[in-house]
Scaffold this motif. Structure first.
Motif, mmCIF file in Angstrom:
data_model
loop_
_atom_site.group_PDB
_atom_site.id
_atom_site.type_symbol
_atom_site.label_atom_id
_atom_site.label_comp_id
_atom_site.label_asym_id
_atom_site.label_seq_id
_atom_site.Cartn_x
_atom_site.Cartn_y
_atom_site.Cartn_z
ATOM 1 N N HIS A 179 23.752 43.267 89.269
ATOM 2 C CA HIS A 179 24.330 43.995 90.388
ATOM 3 C C HIS A 179 23.432 44.614 91.504
ATOM 4 C CE1 HIS A 179 28.529 43.297 89.570
ATOM 5 N NE2 HIS A 179 28.186 43.535 88.145
ATOM 6 N N ALA A 180 22.375 45.286 90.818
ATOM 7 C CA ALA A 180 21.365 46.063 91.777
ATOM 8 C C ALA A 180 20.495 44.938 92.351
ATOM 9 C CB ALA A 180 20.146 46.975 90.791
ATOM 10 N N LEU A 181 20.102 43.856 91.992
ATOM 11 C CA LEU A 181 19.318 42.991 92.666
ATOM 12 C C LEU A 181 20.425 42.186 93.820
ATOM 13 C CD1 LEU A 181 17.602 41.469 89.620
ATOM 14 C CD2 LEU A 181 16.501 42.335 91.705
ATOM 15 N N VAL A 182 21.692 42.024 93.575
ATOM 16 C CA VAL A 182 22.864 41.603 94.202
ATOM 17 C C VAL A 182 23.008 42.262 95.447
ATOM 18 C CG1 VAL A 182 24.685 40.351 94.610
ATOM 19 C CG2 VAL A 182 23.052 39.465 92.758
ATOM 20 N N ASN A 183 23.274 43.594 95.255
ATOM 21 C CA ASN A 183 23.556 44.613 96.239
ATOM 22 C C ASN A 183 22.410 45.035 97.057
ATOM 23 O OD1 ASN A 183 26.075 44.679 95.249
ATOM 24 N ND2 ASN A 183 25.911 46.239 93.975
ATOM 25 N N GLN A 184 21.494 44.120 97.343
ATOM 26 C CA GLN A 184 20.352 44.488 98.322
ATOM 27 C C GLN A 184 20.711 43.720 99.844
ATOM 28 O OE1 GLN A 184 17.417 45.958 97.620
ATOM 29 N NE2 GLN A 184 18.681 46.323 95.787
ATOM 30 N N ASP A 185 20.228 44.090 100.664
ATOM 31 C CA ASP A 185 20.454 43.816 102.048
ATOM 32 C C ASP A 185 20.146 42.189 102.096
ATOM 33 O OD1 ASP A 185 20.433 46.522 103.112
ATOM 34 O OD2 ASP A 185 18.817 46.471 103.973
ATOM 35 N N ASN A 186 19.161 41.795 101.412
ATOM 36 C CA ASN A 186 18.909 40.296 101.312
ATOM 37 C C ASN A 186 19.337 40.093 99.876
ATOM 38 O OD1 ASN A 186 18.201 37.909 101.904
ATOM 39 N ND2 ASN A 186 16.184 38.665 102.804
ATOM 40 N N ALA A 187 20.708 39.558 99.617
ATOM 41 C CA ALA A 187 21.096 39.462 98.268
ATOM 42 C C ALA A 187 20.361 38.486 97.510
ATOM 43 C CB ALA A 187 22.477 39.206 98.190
ATOM 44 N N MET A 188 20.026 38.821 96.278
ATOM 45 C CA MET A 188 19.261 37.839 95.718
ATOM 46 C C MET A 188 20.109 36.624 94.958
ATOM 47 S SD MET A 188 16.038 38.360 94.746
ATOM 48 C CE MET A 188 15.347 39.514 95.710
ATOM 49 N N GLN A 189 19.345 35.565 94.685
ATOM 50 C CA GLN A 189 19.999 34.312 93.900
ATOM 51 C C GLN A 189 19.213 34.353 92.671
ATOM 52 O OE1 GLN A 189 22.353 32.208 94.527
ATOM 53 N NE2 GLN A 189 22.702 33.224 96.516
ATOM 54 N N LEU A 190 20.035 34.460 91.441
ATOM 55 C CA LEU A 190 19.440 34.568 90.081
ATOM 56 C C LEU A 190 19.722 33.271 89.615
ATOM 57 C CD1 LEU A 190 20.913 37.813 89.128
ATOM 58 C CD2 LEU A 190 18.784 37.606 90.302
ATOM 59 N N ARG A 191 18.399 32.599 88.963
ATOM 60 C CA ARG A 191 18.384 31.633 88.200
ATOM 61 C C ARG A 191 18.394 32.088 86.768
ATOM 62 N NH1 ARG A 191 15.734 27.618 91.908
ATOM 63 N NH2 ARG A 191 17.126 27.920 93.765
ATOM 64 N N VAL A 192 19.288 31.623 85.984
ATOM 65 C CA VAL A 192 19.427 32.571 84.721
ATOM 66 C C VAL A 192 19.410 31.648 83.493
ATOM 67 C CG1 VAL A 192 20.550 34.477 85.734
ATOM 68 C CG2 VAL A 192 21.831 32.853 84.615
ATOM 69 N N CYS A 193 18.966 31.990 82.342
ATOM 70 C CA CYS A 193 18.859 31.349 81.073
ATOM 71 C C CYS A 193 20.465 31.295 80.597
ATOM 72 C CB CYS A 193 17.975 31.764 80.002
ATOM 73 S SG CYS A 193 18.503 33.257 79.596
ATOM 74 N N GLU A 194 20.743 30.253 79.664
ATOM 75 C CA GLU A 194 22.226 30.050 79.225
ATOM 76 C C GLU A 194 22.721 31.290 78.800
ATOM 77 O OE1 GLU A 194 22.136 26.246 77.048
ATOM 78 O OE2 GLU A 194 24.180 26.379 77.271
ATOM 79 N N GLN A 195 22.016 31.880 77.865
ATOM 80 C CA GLN A 195 22.464 33.379 77.390
ATOM 81 C C GLN A 195 22.826 34.426 78.364
ATOM 82 O OE1 GLN A 195 20.172 35.288 74.334
ATOM 83 N NE2 GLN A 195 21.416 36.832 74.283
ATOM 84 N N SER A 196 21.952 34.519 79.577
ATOM 85 C CA SER A 196 22.369 35.126 80.815
ATOM 86 C C SER A 196 23.571 34.784 81.241
ATOM 87 C CB SER A 196 21.083 35.100 81.561
ATOM 88 O OG SER A 196 19.898 35.694 81.020
ATOM 89 N N LEU A 197 23.590 33.708 81.390
ATOM 90 C CA LEU A 197 24.792 32.847 82.061
ATOM 91 C C LEU A 197 26.127 33.474 81.281
ATOM 92 C CD1 LEU A 197 25.096 31.169 84.670
ATOM 93 C CD2 LEU A 197 25.307 29.304 83.187
ATOM 94 N N SER A 198 26.115 33.408 79.989
ATOM 95 C CA SER A 198 27.336 33.795 79.017
ATOM 96 C C SER A 198 27.529 35.368 79.503
ATOM 97 C CB SER A 198 27.099 33.122 77.947
ATOM 98 O OG SER A 198 27.084 34.274 76.951
ATOM 99 N N ILE A 199 26.428 36.289 79.182
ATOM 100 C CA ILE A 199 26.540 37.708 79.410
ATOM 101 C C ILE A 199 27.242 38.118 80.879
ATOM 102 C CG2 ILE A 199 25.499 39.658 79.498
ATOM 103 C CD1 ILE A 199 23.471 38.691 77.448
ATOM 104 N N LEU A 200 26.956 37.213 81.774
ATOM 105 C CA LEU A 200 27.446 37.329 83.322
ATOM 106 C C LEU A 200 28.662 36.972 83.577
ATOM 107 C CD1 LEU A 200 23.781 37.504 84.975
ATOM 108 C CD2 LEU A 200 25.236 39.495 84.015
ATOM 109 N N GLN A 201 29.317 36.144 82.723
ATOM 110 C CA GLN A 201 30.227 35.220 82.983
ATOM 111 C C GLN A 201 31.754 35.760 83.570
ATOM 112 O OE1 GLN A 201 31.335 32.531 79.687
ATOM 113 N NE2 GLN A 201 31.954 34.175 78.627
ATOM 114 N N ASN A 202 31.829 37.133 83.228
ATOM 115 C CA ASN A 202 32.999 37.682 83.578
ATOM 116 C C ASN A 202 32.582 38.939 84.744
ATOM 117 O OD1 ASN A 202 34.506 36.632 81.522
ATOM 118 N ND2 ASN A 202 33.675 38.299 80.283
#
Lengths: 425, 425
Positions: free
Chosen positions: B278-301
């Motif tokens: 959230h901190a990375l995305v809430n920037q003026d210039n929002a980030m794109q995150l390329r995440v590993c499979e486990q990260s994807l599942s943690i962030l799915q909701n």
């Protein structure tokens, strides 16, 4: 060949990661285990060496080469002592220096780290196998060794001891690998596989080293030649100048730090030149002097010297004799001496004899050589005399390590930052 | 071409001998004279730059390149200030360190000396012409400059100021020479004339630098890329980790010390990952995150994040984005983090966020990068933040200087011996 070499490279790279973590105690234990293995396997090593010597004689190798190849009892003992000496050296790895706080709040320093993987190409002295292995190990580097083909069996037997010692101490055997082929293309592979090798150290003839420098795709720590000078400035104390100069030339001829050209100030030439010439000729091993035209005329009435003097040619100023021959030249002043040294020398070791304060400092600054000395024999320029413990190689390069290169020459430094959550503004 | 380049080389070599003797005052006076010349000749420089820009537009150069090429008023002032900054830096040349008496009686130390002649090949930023010239001059090196052909007229106009300033201060004009041809074979000559050039510093694209490294017969101080990591170890303070990590990635995207991959300990991933995402995305210039499979599942909701997340491929771990994109990977423990960094990183700058004493020291030792940091933003890895004053180039090599390379990177050390007539026993 490519597969074989790539495999050595991969193994070395893996071993280097483990060595980077090894404690000082682990490394010293491995060195001591190698020491014991050498003692235990001495018979096997000596008979491997005999086999190399026999093959060498059959191939008609010259006496000098056969001599270098031979592992006598006394050389074996020196090799053993060398291992103990390396154990006694302080571990260079992990040393942190120059710690300072920056205005941002971070604390910045430099940590000494291994280079990684060293590729070493050397002549037919089998003791180098042990010297190079022990220095690489102490500095946490993996090493790939390519010795002279004449020492093939000796090097295999020595490498076995090293690997047995490493294994016994729980360190990876592939920390030290000997290339087990005499195929010349192995060298070409070694000096271009930049993915696996971080630095190449060649020891041997000028031709070999030039070829390696030209073809390598990896940094090379190289040494070409040693054309060293001793310059007698007019304020020098004559007795000191004679003692130092005789030592610099005659204490031994073969080392690269032996003086090859004597430069003498014009103002003192008439007085000093006959004295030093007699001193040089009155040695057990009488010198041949190749002298400039003015020197020739100053010495023309010295009958005893005539059979030892001949006129120098331009080529003499560029020659590393490694023999009881010394070039002698009279110079107008120190500026001419410095210009001569920087032009004809090999940027190795050069000395001034003087009692002039300002000139001593100017000489120190302006002579562009790895070692510059005031009132001392050029023969001091070596790793043991400089307190480096041992030399892995010798470098006349300006980049990275300058001659002599000891353990520190096998290391690099990385920046380390101790922060407390600082961010860049 | 060969004659032209050989001539530049000879002139540079001669100038370097004179620079080696120059006093600190002479060098600073020359820098100040260049400062004045730049102010006086500003109109000519600006119109030369306009000509380059016009030629560039006609050739259809892209906006980014045209932007780098442009000398604005503010860039001009920064360039002037840079000269004053270099005047203020201590003179590295002549510094003697590590003086010790050896058992033989000689006193041994190391003196810092110039490298000699530097060959610099760089992209189309005209300000580099002044930066490189001033650093070379301060460190008593002659320099041969080969700027991007797009900046041809700007570099000529700048070089004229430098040479006028040198002349005014009584130093040789050929201490700084710009190659006055856009013929590409000039680079091939420059990087192989080892008689006249001691080190090559390339700045530019990876392709150019790889080609130069492969073809050079002279040591190259090179920098390839910066794939930097920030690793969040499980004991890290979350607030500090978020602040530092956001800074390391988002403070600027283009520099090579920007973090490109975030590694997170498995033990804290469920808790920490959503917060940092959230901190990375809430920037003026929002980030794109390329995440590993486990990260994807943690962030799915996390609904707000979905448009900013995609699954990483193996290639992402090796990519220097230089863009608002960040790779994210969960690791089992610090050993996996270190292995990932040493395998996929570019040995540039890597940081750990931790409060674990033993792990902080292990990370510092085992990560094989030019800069290794604890609890600080990777963005600190540069010459100004490290107090080096300015950077001549940037190096990820292990030999010689490691990034960042300031004035000291343009120097070497020679051994100096103060004797009293000692001879070798």
């Amino acid at each position: 060949m490519t597969d074989y070499m790539q495999n050595l490279g991969k193994n070395a790279r893996q071993a280097s990661a483990l060595l980077a973590r090894a404690t000082t105690e682990q490394k010293n234990n491995a060195l001591l285990a190698i020491f014991e293995q050498l003692k235990t396997q001495k018979n096997q090593i000596m008979s491997a060496n005999q086999q190399d010597l026999q093959n060498g004689r059959e191939k008609g190798l010259d006496t000098a080469l056969l001599d270098r190849l031979e592992l006598t009892d006394s050389r074996f003992d020196t090799m053993l002592q060398g291992l103990k000496d390396v154990v006694a050296l302080p571990d260079p790895i992990g040393e942190i220096t120059d710690m300072t706080y920056r205005p941002s709040g971070i604390q910045l320093g430099k940590m000494r780290v291994p280079l990684g993987v060293v590729g070493m190409i050397y002549e037919s002295r089998p003791n180098v196998t042990i010297e190079a292995s022990s220095l690489a190990l102490k500095s946490s580097n993996a090493i790939i060794l390519r010795g002279g083909s004449e020492a093939f069996f000796s090097n295999q037997a020595l490498a076995k001891c090293v690997q047995d010692g490493l294994e016994q101490a729980g360190l990876p055997k592939s920390a030290v690998q000997v290339i087990e082929t005499t195929d010349r293309s192995a060298v070409g592979e070694l000096i271009t596989m930049s993915e696996f090798v971080d630095v190449i150290i060649p020891r041997g003839g000028k031709g070999l080293i030039e070829r390696i420098s030209n073809e390598a795709k990896i940094p090379v720590i190289k040494h070409l030649d040693g054309n060293c000078h001793t310059y007698i400035e007019q304020s020098a104390n004559f007795d000191m100048a004679i003692t130092v100069c005789v030592n610099a030339k005659t204490q031994r001829y073969a080392p690269c730090n032996t003086t090859e050209t004597l430069l003498i100030d014009n103002a003192i030439a008439n007085d000093f030149l006959p004295k030093i010439a007699h001193a040089l000729v009155n040695q057990d091993n009488a010198m041949q002097l190749r002298v400039c035209e003015q020197s020739l005329s100053i010495l023309q009435n010295e009958e005893k010297l005539q059979s030892h003097i001949s006129k120098a040619t331009e080529e003499d100023w560029d020659t590393e004799y490694l023999a009881p021959i010394l070039a002698v030249k009279i110079v107008a002043d120190m500026n001419e001496a410095i210009a001569h040294i920087n032009r004809h020398g090999s940027h190795h070791t050069d000395a001034i004899l003087t009692n002039d304060y300002a000139k001593s400092l100017q000489f120190l600054r302006e002579v562009d050589s790895s070692s510059v000395m005031i009132n001392a024999s050029t023969r001091f320029a070596d790793g043991f005399e400089y307190g480096l413990g041992a030399e892995i190689g010798i470098s006349t390069d300006k980049i990275h390590a300058r001659r002599p290169v000891g353990l520190h020459g096998l290391t690099s430094q990385k920046w380390v930052v101790f922060g407390h959550g600082e961010i860049r503004q």
